[in-house]
Design a protein around this motif. Structure first.
Motif, PDB file in Angstrom:
ATOM      1  N   TRP A 139       4.235   9.359  -3.386  1.00 20.08           N
ATOM      2  CA  TRP A 139       4.393   7.950  -3.023  1.00 20.08           C
ATOM      3  C   TRP A 139       5.250   7.272  -2.380  1.00 20.08           C
ATOM      4  O   TRP A 139       6.728   7.091  -2.338  1.00 20.08           O
ATOM      5  CB  TRP A 139       3.754   6.921  -4.320  1.00 20.08           C
ATOM      6  CG  TRP A 139       3.432   7.301  -5.115  1.00 20.08           C
ATOM      7  CD1 TRP A 139       2.748   9.016  -5.374  1.00 20.08           C
ATOM      8  CD2 TRP A 139       2.990   6.084  -6.163  1.00 20.08           C
ATOM      9  NE1 TRP A 139       1.434   8.475  -6.196  1.00 20.08           N
ATOM     10  CE2 TRP A 139       2.078   7.037  -6.955  1.00 20.08           C
ATOM     11  CE3 TRP A 139       3.282   5.147  -7.075  1.00 20.08           C
ATOM     12  CZ2 TRP A 139       1.391   7.011  -8.355  1.00 20.08           C
ATOM     13  CZ3 TRP A 139       2.999   4.491  -8.126  1.00 20.08           C
ATOM     14  CH2 TRP A 139       1.613   4.829  -8.129  1.00 20.08           C
ATOM     15  N   GLN A 176       0.646  -0.827  -0.251  1.00 24.06           N
ATOM     16  CA  GLN A 176       0.150  -0.153  -0.470  1.00 24.06           C
ATOM     17  C   GLN A 176       1.145   0.938   0.567  1.00 24.06           C
ATOM     18  O   GLN A 176       1.964   1.116   0.441  1.00 24.06           O
ATOM     19  CB  GLN A 176      -0.706  -0.573   1.229  1.00 24.06           C
ATOM     20  CG  GLN A 176      -1.730  -1.317   1.111  1.00 24.06           C
ATOM     21  CD  GLN A 176      -2.873  -0.679   2.301  1.00 24.06           C
ATOM     22  OE1 GLN A 176      -2.378  -0.733   3.618  1.00 24.06           O
ATOM     23  NE2 GLN A 176      -4.486  -0.953   2.108  1.00 24.06           N
ATOM     24  N   ASN A 177       0.636   2.253  -0.569  1.00 20.91           N
ATOM     25  CA  ASN A 177       1.085   3.658  -0.764  1.00 20.91           C
ATOM     26  C   ASN A 177       0.510   4.823  -0.513  1.00 20.91           C
ATOM     27  O   ASN A 177      -1.071   4.639   0.034  1.00 20.91           O
ATOM     28  CB  ASN A 177       1.842   3.813  -1.866  1.00 20.91           C
ATOM     29  CG  ASN A 177       2.492   2.886  -2.430  1.00 20.91           C
ATOM     30  OD1 ASN A 177       3.507   2.889  -2.345  1.00 20.91           O
ATOM     31  ND2 ASN A 177       2.367   2.466  -3.820  1.00 20.91           N
ATOM     32  N   ILE A 178       1.126   6.078   0.314  1.00 21.74           N
ATOM     33  CA  ILE A 178       0.331   6.739   0.973  1.00 21.74           C
ATOM     34  C   ILE A 178       0.826   8.289  -0.335  1.00 21.74           C
ATOM     35  O   ILE A 178       2.267   7.879  -0.660  1.00 21.74           O
ATOM     36  CB  ILE A 178       0.615   7.367   2.034  1.00 21.74           C
ATOM     37  CG1 ILE A 178       0.495   5.898   3.047  1.00 21.74           C
ATOM     38  CG2 ILE A 178       0.391   8.473   2.704  1.00 21.74           C
ATOM     39  CD1 ILE A 178       0.956   6.088   4.353  1.00 21.74           C
ATOM     40  N   ALA A 229       5.574   4.064   0.554  1.00 17.10           N
ATOM     41  CA  ALA A 229       4.811   2.707   1.041  1.00 17.10           C
ATOM     42  C   ALA A 229       4.748   2.996   1.720  1.00 17.10           C
ATOM     43  O   ALA A 229       5.155   3.371   3.150  1.00 17.10           O
ATOM     44  CB  ALA A 229       6.274   1.871   0.588  1.00 17.10           C
ATOM     45  N   LYS A 230       3.648   2.234   2.865  1.00 13.56           N
ATOM     46  CA  LYS A 230       3.201   1.705   3.732  1.00 13.56           C
ATOM     47  C   LYS A 230       3.939   1.041   4.365  1.00 13.56           C
ATOM     48  O   LYS A 230       3.269  -0.480   4.090  1.00 13.56           O
ATOM     49  CB  LYS A 230       1.659   2.157   3.910  1.00 13.56           C
ATOM     50  CG  LYS A 230       1.248   1.986   5.083  1.00 13.56           C
ATOM     51  CD  LYS A 230      -0.651   2.189   5.362  1.00 13.56           C
ATOM     52  CE  LYS A 230      -0.866   2.351   6.259  1.00 13.56           C
ATOM     53  NZ  LYS A 230      -2.463   3.105   6.486  1.00 13.56           N
TER      54      LYS A 230
END
Length: 66
Positions: A62, A2-4, A64-65
């Motif tokens: 972006w 998942q990305n923020i 990465a979470k």
């Protein structure tokens, strides 16, 4: 994975100082919101065609979470 991400505008392919300032502000805001981000890896995406004015271009950072 998942990305923020955060969008921001700026000149063409941003000079490093514009990108660094946007990244620093993004990380600071995430920290203030208690969002945990580990590592130093990030990605930058730039959009818009050559006819778009340089200061109206659309960019994203972006992260990465974990």
């Amino acid at each position: 994975m998942q990305n923020i991400f955060r969008t921001y505008s700026g000149e063409g392919w941003n000079p490093d100082y514009v990108q660094a300032a946007a990244l620093k502000e993004f990380r600071s805001d995430l920290s203030a919101d208690d969002v945990e981000v580990t590592g130093e890896t990030f990605y930058v995406a730039g959009y818009d065609g050559p006819s778009v004015r340089h200061f109206d271009r659309h960019h994203e950072i972006w992260i990465a979470k974990p």
